[in-house]
Write a protein that holds these residues in place. Structure first.
Motif, mmCIF file in Angstrom:
data_model
loop_
_atom_site.group_PDB
_atom_site.id
_atom_site.type_symbol
_atom_site.label_atom_id
_atom_site.label_comp_id
_atom_site.label_asym_id
_atom_site.label_seq_id
_atom_site.Cartn_x
_atom_site.Cartn_y
_atom_site.Cartn_z
ATOM 1 N N THR A 172 28.833 -16.392 -6.366
ATOM 2 C CA THR A 172 27.416 -16.760 -6.203
ATOM 3 C C THR A 172 27.195 -17.250 -4.774
ATOM 4 O OG1 THR A 172 27.550 -17.594 -8.469
ATOM 5 C CG2 THR A 172 25.576 -18.190 -7.249
ATOM 6 N N PRO A 173 26.055 -16.928 -4.147
ATOM 7 C CA PRO A 173 25.802 -17.477 -2.802
ATOM 8 C C PRO A 173 25.620 -19.004 -2.861
ATOM 9 C CG PRO A 173 24.284 -15.667 -3.315
ATOM 10 C CD PRO A 173 24.967 -16.035 -4.591
ATOM 11 N N ALA A 174 26.340 -19.716 -2.005
ATOM 12 C CA ALA A 174 26.287 -21.187 -2.008
ATOM 13 C C ALA A 174 24.875 -21.706 -1.732
ATOM 14 C CB ALA A 174 27.252 -21.733 -0.966
ATOM 15 N N CYS A 175 24.068 -20.899 -1.027
ATOM 16 C CA CYS A 175 22.720 -21.364 -0.680
ATOM 17 C C CYS A 175 21.749 -21.232 -1.853
ATOM 18 C CB CYS A 175 22.190 -20.619 0.538
ATOM 19 S SG CYS A 175 21.969 -18.860 0.253
ATOM 20 N N THR A 176 22.209 -20.656 -2.965
ATOM 21 C CA THR A 176 21.305 -20.545 -4.126
ATOM 22 C C THR A 176 21.743 -21.458 -5.276
ATOM 23 O OG1 THR A 176 22.556 -18.723 -5.112
ATOM 24 C CG2 THR A 176 20.798 -18.105 -3.601
ATOM 25 N N HIS B 193 27.648 -18.901 6.946
ATOM 26 C CA HIS B 193 26.319 -18.559 6.420
ATOM 27 C C HIS B 193 25.429 -18.130 7.569
ATOM 28 C CE1 HIS B 193 24.732 -22.453 7.903
ATOM 29 N NE2 HIS B 193 25.957 -22.830 7.692
ATOM 30 N N LEU B 194 24.472 -17.252 7.265
ATOM 31 C CA LEU B 194 23.573 -16.774 8.316
ATOM 32 C C LEU B 194 22.105 -16.881 7.940
ATOM 33 C CD1 LEU B 194 25.409 -13.563 9.555
ATOM 34 C CD2 LEU B 194 24.760 -15.493 10.975
ATOM 35 N N CYS B 195 21.778 -16.708 6.664
ATOM 36 C CA CYS B 195 20.353 -16.551 6.353
ATOM 37 C C CYS B 195 19.735 -17.764 5.662
ATOM 38 C CB CYS B 195 20.138 -15.295 5.509
ATOM 39 S SG CYS B 195 20.666 -15.490 3.803
ATOM 40 N N TYR B 196 20.453 -18.910 5.628
ATOM 41 C CA TYR B 196 19.822 -20.081 5.008
ATOM 42 C C TYR B 196 18.900 -20.744 6.026
ATOM 43 C CZ TYR B 196 18.814 -24.496 2.928
ATOM 44 O OH TYR B 196 18.117 -25.574 2.434
ATOM 45 N N PHE C 139 23.784 -26.505 -2.716
ATOM 46 C CA PHE C 139 25.226 -26.737 -2.574
ATOM 47 C C PHE C 139 25.722 -26.464 -1.152
ATOM 48 C CE2 PHE C 139 29.552 -25.070 -2.520
ATOM 49 C CZ PHE C 139 30.223 -26.244 -2.801
ATOM 50 N N LEU C 140 25.146 -25.466 -0.478
ATOM 51 C CA LEU C 140 25.583 -25.159 0.899
ATOM 52 C C LEU C 140 25.419 -26.392 1.799
ATOM 53 C CD1 LEU C 140 26.492 -23.047 3.029
ATOM 54 C CD2 LEU C 140 24.092 -22.515 3.375
ATOM 55 N N LEU C 141 24.307 -27.126 1.608
ATOM 56 C CA LEU C 141 24.066 -28.329 2.428
ATOM 57 C C LEU C 141 25.065 -29.428 2.082
ATOM 58 C CD1 LEU C 141 20.161 -28.457 2.431
ATOM 59 C CD2 LEU C 141 21.687 -27.517 4.154
ATOM 60 N N TYR D 60 17.176 -17.315 -0.433
ATOM 61 C CA TYR D 60 16.960 -15.937 -0.838
ATOM 62 C C TYR D 60 18.298 -15.215 -1.040
ATOM 63 C CZ TYR D 60 14.502 -11.439 -0.505
ATOM 64 O OH TYR D 60 13.966 -10.201 -0.741
ATOM 65 N N GLY D 61 19.321 -15.739 -0.373
ATOM 66 C CA GLY D 61 20.666 -15.188 -0.553
ATOM 67 C C GLY D 61 20.825 -13.782 -0.041
ATOM 68 N N SER D 62 20.268 -13.468 1.130
ATOM 69 C CA SER D 62 20.313 -12.067 1.558
ATOM 70 C C SER D 62 21.571 -11.705 2.334
ATOM 71 C CB SER D 62 19.051 -11.698 2.337
ATOM 72 O OG SER D 62 19.125 -12.208 3.626
ATOM 73 N N CYS D 63 22.147 -12.615 3.118
ATOM 74 C CA CYS D 63 23.303 -12.203 3.932
ATOM 75 C C CYS D 63 24.595 -12.147 3.120
ATOM 76 C CB CYS D 63 23.464 -13.110 5.156
ATOM 77 S SG CYS D 63 24.224 -14.717 4.821
ATOM 78 N N ARG D 64 24.664 -12.863 2.010
ATOM 79 C CA ARG D 64 25.812 -12.884 1.085
ATOM 80 C C ARG D 64 27.088 -13.450 1.703
ATOM 81 N NH1 ARG D 64 22.608 -12.566 -3.063
ATOM 82 N NH2 ARG D 64 24.065 -11.812 -4.594
ATOM 83 N N LEU D 65 26.984 -13.993 2.929
ATOM 84 C CA LEU D 65 28.199 -14.505 3.573
ATOM 85 C C LEU D 65 28.684 -15.810 2.957
ATOM 86 C CD1 LEU D 65 28.126 -14.235 7.447
ATOM 87 C CD2 LEU D 65 29.871 -13.432 5.888
ATOM 88 N N CYS D 66 27.773 -16.549 2.340
ATOM 89 C CA CYS D 66 28.138 -17.875 1.836
ATOM 90 C C CYS D 66 28.661 -17.828 0.396
ATOM 91 C CB CYS D 66 26.939 -18.818 1.944
ATOM 92 S SG CYS D 66 25.623 -18.391 0.800
HETATM 93 S S1 FES Z 1 23.276 -18.146 3.768
HETATM 94 FE FE1 FES Z 1 22.935 -16.026 3.493
HETATM 95 S S2 FES Z 1 23.287 -15.732 1.391
HETATM 96 FE FE2 FES Z 1 23.575 -17.833 1.662
#
Ligand code: FES
Ligand code: SF4
Length: 268
Positions: free
Chosen positions: A69-73, A40-43, A27-29, A50-56
Protein backbone atom coordinates in the motif's frame (compact mmCIF):
# COMPACT_ATOMS: atom_id res chain seq x y z
CA UNK A 1 -10.13 11.42 17.32
CA UNK A 2 -8.74 14.59 18.96
CA UNK A 3 -9.60 14.83 22.67
CA UNK A 4 -9.97 18.44 23.93
CA UNK A 5 -8.30 19.61 20.71
CA UNK A 6 -5.28 17.36 21.31
CA UNK A 7 -4.39 14.50 19.00
CA UNK A 8 -4.73 11.03 20.51
CA UNK A 9 -1.48 9.08 20.58
CA UNK A 10 -1.67 5.42 19.57
CA UNK A 11 0.82 2.58 19.36
CA UNK A 12 2.00 1.41 15.95
CA UNK A 13 4.65 -1.07 14.86
CA UNK A 14 7.17 -0.27 12.13
CA UNK A 15 9.70 -2.91 11.11
CA UNK A 16 8.89 -4.80 14.34
CA UNK A 17 9.63 -1.77 16.58
CA UNK A 18 6.87 -0.03 18.51
CA UNK A 19 6.29 3.73 18.36
CA UNK A 20 3.78 6.26 19.59
CA UNK A 21 2.09 8.15 16.75
CA UNK A 22 -0.74 10.62 16.19
CA UNK A 23 -4.00 8.88 15.36
CA UNK A 24 -5.29 9.86 11.92
CA UNK A 25 -1.99 11.23 10.65
CA UNK A 26 -0.78 10.19 7.18
CA UNK A 27 1.65 7.32 7.82
CA UNK A 28 4.26 8.76 5.42
CA UNK A 29 4.48 11.89 7.62
CA UNK A 30 4.75 9.79 10.79
CA UNK A 31 7.59 7.79 9.22
CA UNK A 32 9.35 10.99 8.14
CA UNK A 33 9.12 12.37 11.67
CA UNK A 34 10.51 9.12 13.05
CA UNK A 35 13.35 9.36 10.48
CA UNK A 36 12.29 6.12 8.81
CA UNK A 37 13.30 6.45 5.21
CA UNK A 38 10.57 5.99 2.61
CA UNK A 39 11.19 7.45 -0.86
CA UNK A 40 8.29 9.50 -2.18
CA UNK A 41 7.60 11.96 -4.97
CA UNK A 42 3.93 12.81 -5.29
CA UNK A 43 2.82 13.55 -1.71
CA UNK A 44 1.77 17.20 -1.35
CA UNK A 45 0.27 18.45 1.91
CA UNK A 46 -2.09 20.87 0.18
CA UNK A 47 -3.78 18.09 -1.81
CA UNK A 48 -5.56 14.89 -0.82
CA UNK A 49 -3.20 11.91 -1.12
CA UNK A 50 -3.59 10.28 -4.50
CA UNK A 51 -0.83 7.68 -4.51
CA UNK A 52 0.23 8.18 -8.11
CA UNK A 53 4.02 7.72 -8.04
CA UNK A 54 3.81 4.42 -6.06
CA UNK A 55 7.35 4.97 -4.76
CA UNK A 56 6.28 5.07 -1.12
CA UNK A 57 4.90 1.51 -1.15
CA UNK A 58 5.15 -0.34 2.17
CA UNK A 59 3.66 -3.58 3.42
CA UNK A 60 0.70 -3.36 5.83
CA UNK A 61 0.43 -6.41 8.07
CA UNK A 62 -3.10 -7.52 8.96
CA UNK A 63 -3.75 -10.83 10.77
CA UNK A 64 -0.38 -12.16 9.60
CA UNK A 65 -1.02 -11.27 5.93
CA UNK A 66 0.70 -8.41 4.12
CA UNK A 67 -0.61 -5.99 1.53
CA UNK A 68 1.44 -3.49 -0.51
CA UNK A 69 0.00 0.00 0.00
CA UNK A 70 1.32 3.54 -0.65
CA UNK A 71 2.45 5.02 2.69
CA UNK A 72 0.90 8.36 1.73
CA UNK A 73 -2.59 6.82 1.66
CA UNK A 74 -2.42 5.06 5.05
CA UNK A 75 -3.90 6.76 8.11
CA UNK A 76 -2.36 5.93 11.48
CA UNK A 77 -4.56 3.93 13.85
CA UNK A 78 -3.95 1.92 16.98
CA UNK A 79 -2.24 -1.41 16.24
CA UNK A 80 -1.16 -0.42 12.70
CA UNK A 81 1.73 -2.63 11.63
CA UNK A 82 3.99 -1.67 8.72
CA UNK A 83 7.09 -3.12 7.08
CA UNK A 84 9.10 -0.62 5.04
CA UNK A 85 12.12 -2.56 3.81
CA UNK A 86 11.10 -6.13 2.91
CA UNK A 87 12.51 -7.77 -0.25
CA UNK A 88 9.10 -7.20 -1.91
CA UNK A 89 9.14 -3.47 -1.12
CA UNK A 90 12.74 -3.11 -2.32
CA UNK A 91 12.01 -5.01 -5.56
CA UNK A 92 8.96 -2.88 -6.28
CA UNK A 93 10.85 0.34 -5.53
CA UNK A 94 13.83 -0.59 -7.71
CA UNK A 95 11.64 -1.39 -10.71
CA UNK A 96 9.88 1.94 -10.28
CA UNK A 97 13.19 3.78 -10.16
CA UNK A 98 14.17 2.05 -13.41
CA UNK A 99 10.86 3.08 -14.97
CA UNK A 100 11.29 6.68 -13.87
CA UNK A 101 14.89 6.77 -15.12
CA UNK A 102 13.46 5.82 -18.53
CA UNK A 103 10.42 8.12 -18.34
CA UNK A 104 12.35 11.17 -17.12
CA UNK A 105 15.93 10.58 -18.33
CA UNK A 106 16.98 14.21 -17.74
CA UNK A 107 15.74 14.49 -14.18
CA UNK A 108 18.56 14.96 -11.70
CA UNK A 109 16.06 14.54 -8.85
CA UNK A 110 15.19 11.04 -10.08
CA UNK A 111 18.80 10.13 -10.80
CA UNK A 112 19.93 11.19 -7.33
CA UNK A 113 17.02 9.52 -5.57
CA UNK A 114 17.47 6.27 -7.51
CA UNK A 115 21.23 6.25 -6.90
CA UNK A 116 20.63 6.65 -3.17
CA UNK A 117 18.78 3.32 -3.31
CA UNK A 118 21.45 1.70 -5.52
CA UNK A 119 19.68 2.05 -8.91
CA UNK A 120 21.87 3.75 -11.49
CA UNK A 121 20.73 2.12 -14.76
CA UNK A 122 17.46 1.25 -16.44
CA UNK A 123 16.55 -1.76 -18.55
CA UNK A 124 13.62 0.17 -20.06
CA UNK A 125 13.76 2.16 -23.26
CA UNK A 126 14.50 5.80 -22.44
CA UNK A 127 11.98 8.37 -23.58
CA UNK A 128 13.11 10.58 -26.45
CA UNK A 129 13.08 14.09 -25.07
CA UNK A 130 13.97 16.20 -28.08
CA UNK A 131 11.93 19.46 -27.88
CA UNK A 132 10.12 18.30 -24.73
CA UNK A 133 8.57 21.37 -23.03
CA UNK A 134 9.04 19.51 -19.74
CA UNK A 135 12.75 18.96 -20.43
CA UNK A 136 12.64 15.16 -20.18
CA UNK A 137 11.91 15.44 -16.46
CA UNK A 138 8.19 14.72 -16.16
CA UNK A 139 7.12 11.50 -14.38
CA UNK A 140 3.39 12.14 -15.01
CA UNK A 141 2.60 12.30 -11.30
CA UNK A 142 -0.27 14.73 -12.00
CA UNK A 143 0.51 17.14 -9.14
CA UNK A 144 0.62 20.14 -11.48
CA UNK A 145 -2.74 19.21 -13.03
CA UNK A 146 -4.31 18.72 -9.60
CA UNK A 147 -2.97 21.92 -8.01
CA UNK A 148 -4.20 23.88 -11.03
CA UNK A 149 -7.72 22.47 -10.85
CA UNK A 150 -8.21 21.62 -7.15
CA UNK A 151 -6.43 24.57 -5.49
CA UNK A 152 -6.46 27.33 -8.10
CA UNK A 153 -9.78 26.25 -9.70
CA UNK A 154 -8.31 26.96 -13.13
CA UNK A 155 -7.80 23.70 -15.13
CA UNK A 156 -5.36 25.40 -17.51
CA UNK A 157 -3.40 22.16 -18.06
CA UNK A 158 -4.27 18.48 -18.26
CA UNK A 159 -3.09 15.09 -19.44
CA UNK A 160 -3.07 14.79 -23.23
CA UNK A 161 -2.93 11.57 -25.35
CA UNK A 162 -2.78 8.03 -23.98
CA UNK A 163 -0.36 5.28 -23.01
CA UNK A 164 3.29 5.97 -23.85
CA UNK A 165 2.29 9.21 -25.61
CA UNK A 166 0.73 10.74 -22.49
CA UNK A 167 2.03 14.23 -21.64
CA UNK A 168 0.85 17.22 -19.63
CA UNK A 169 0.17 20.49 -21.42
CA UNK A 170 -2.48 23.04 -22.36
CA UNK A 171 -5.39 21.89 -24.59
CA UNK A 172 -4.21 21.52 -28.23
CA UNK A 173 -0.79 22.82 -27.13
CA UNK A 174 -2.15 26.33 -27.44
CA UNK A 175 -1.63 29.44 -25.31
CA UNK A 176 -4.29 29.11 -22.61
CA UNK A 177 -5.95 32.38 -21.51
CA UNK A 178 -7.34 30.58 -18.41
CA UNK A 179 -3.83 30.35 -16.91
CA UNK A 180 -3.36 32.98 -14.16
CA UNK A 181 0.42 32.55 -14.20
CA UNK A 182 0.43 31.60 -10.51
CA UNK A 183 3.20 29.03 -11.13
CA UNK A 184 1.80 26.79 -8.38
CA UNK A 185 2.35 23.94 -10.87
CA UNK A 186 6.08 24.65 -10.95
CA UNK A 187 6.25 24.88 -7.17
CA UNK A 188 4.68 21.46 -6.56
CA UNK A 189 6.47 19.63 -9.39
CA UNK A 190 8.75 17.10 -7.67
CA UNK A 191 11.21 16.93 -10.57
CA UNK A 192 11.48 20.66 -11.43
CA UNK A 193 10.17 19.95 -14.92
CA UNK A 194 8.10 23.12 -15.41
CA UNK A 195 9.78 26.18 -16.86
CA UNK A 196 8.54 29.75 -16.60
CA UNK A 197 10.20 33.10 -16.90
CA UNK A 198 9.40 36.62 -15.72
CA UNK A 199 10.19 39.30 -18.28
CA UNK A 200 9.79 43.08 -17.91
CA UNK A 201 6.09 42.92 -18.69
CA UNK A 202 4.92 39.31 -18.63
CA UNK A 203 5.18 35.93 -16.98
CA UNK A 204 5.81 33.38 -19.73
CA UNK A 205 4.90 29.78 -18.89
CA UNK A 206 7.41 28.22 -21.31
CA UNK A 207 6.31 24.62 -20.56
CA UNK A 208 2.64 25.44 -21.13
CA UNK A 209 2.83 26.35 -24.82
CA UNK A 210 4.39 29.71 -23.99
CA UNK A 211 1.22 30.94 -22.28
CA UNK A 212 1.87 34.59 -21.48
CA UNK A 213 0.30 36.47 -18.59
CA UNK A 214 0.84 40.25 -18.14
CA UNK A 215 2.51 41.31 -14.89
CA UNK A 216 1.07 43.91 -12.54
CA UNK A 217 3.29 46.94 -12.00
CA UNK A 218 3.76 48.29 -8.49
CA UNK A 219 1.91 51.59 -8.10
CA UNK A 220 4.79 52.90 -5.97
CA UNK A 221 8.10 51.65 -7.42
CA UNK A 222 6.82 50.78 -10.91
CA UNK A 223 8.42 47.33 -10.88
CA UNK A 224 6.47 44.32 -12.20
CA UNK A 225 5.84 42.00 -9.23
CA UNK A 226 3.05 39.45 -9.86
CA UNK A 227 0.76 38.29 -12.67
CA UNK A 228 -2.10 40.74 -13.09
CA UNK A 229 -4.74 38.05 -13.44
CA UNK A 230 -3.59 36.30 -10.27
CA UNK A 231 -3.65 39.57 -8.29
CA UNK A 232 -7.19 40.36 -9.48
CA UNK A 233 -8.26 36.82 -8.56
CA UNK A 234 -6.78 37.13 -5.05
CA UNK A 235 -8.24 40.60 -4.55
CA UNK A 236 -11.70 39.43 -5.61
CA UNK A 237 -11.61 36.75 -2.89
CA UNK A 238 -10.56 39.10 -0.06
CA UNK A 239 -13.11 40.37 2.42
CA UNK A 240 -12.66 43.13 3.52
CA UNK A 241 -10.89 44.47 0.46
CA UNK A 242 -7.35 45.81 0.74
CA UNK A 243 -7.16 49.56 1.22
CA UNK A 244 -7.07 51.39 -2.14
CA UNK A 245 -3.73 53.12 -1.25
CA UNK A 246 -1.78 49.87 -1.09
CA UNK A 247 -3.89 47.61 -3.29
CA UNK A 248 -1.55 47.63 -6.28
CA UNK A 249 1.77 47.85 -4.45
CA UNK A 250 4.44 45.15 -4.46
CA UNK A 251 4.94 43.43 -1.07
CA UNK A 252 8.11 45.42 -0.35
CA UNK A 253 6.53 48.85 -0.99
CA UNK A 254 3.41 47.76 0.88
CA UNK A 255 5.46 46.80 3.98
CA UNK A 256 7.38 50.08 3.84
CA UNK A 257 4.15 52.08 3.44
CA UNK A 258 2.44 50.35 6.38
CA UNK A 259 5.39 50.68 8.75
CA UNK A 260 5.82 54.39 7.90
CA UNK A 261 2.12 54.93 8.45
CA UNK A 262 2.22 53.10 11.80
CA UNK A 263 5.26 55.06 12.94
CA UNK A 264 3.50 58.23 11.74
CA UNK A 265 6.35 59.06 9.36
CA UNK A 266 5.10 61.23 6.46
CA UNK A 267 4.49 59.13 3.34
CA UNK A 268 6.03 60.62 0.25
S1 FES B 1 4.25 9.72 -2.44
FE1 FES B 1 3.69 9.03 -4.42
S2 FES B 1 2.42 7.33 -4.01
FE2 FES B 1 2.95 8.05 -2.07
S1 SF4 C 1 5.19 18.34 -14.81
FE1 SF4 C 1 5.92 17.78 -12.75
S2 SF4 C 1 4.07 17.93 -11.43
FE2 SF4 C 1 3.36 17.83 -13.60
S3 SF4 C 1 2.96 15.66 -13.98
FE3 SF4 C 1 5.08 16.09 -14.66
S4 SF4 C 1 6.35 15.59 -12.84
FE4 SF4 C 1 4.25 15.77 -12.10
Amino acid sequence: MPVNGRKRMVTITINKNQYLAEEGEIFLLTAMRLKIDIPHLCYEKALDPYGSCRLCMVEVVTCGKTEMTPACTIKVHNGLEILTDTPEVIKHRNILFELYLAEAPKSEVIKEMAAKYGVTKTRFLKKIVHDDPLLGKCILCGLCVRVCSEIMGTCAINFINRGPFTVVNTPFYEHNPDCAGCAACARVCPTNAIVFEDTEKDRVMRSWSGTTVPMMTCSSCNKPFAPEKLMHEIQSRLDPQINEDIRNMCPECRRRYISRREMKIPIT
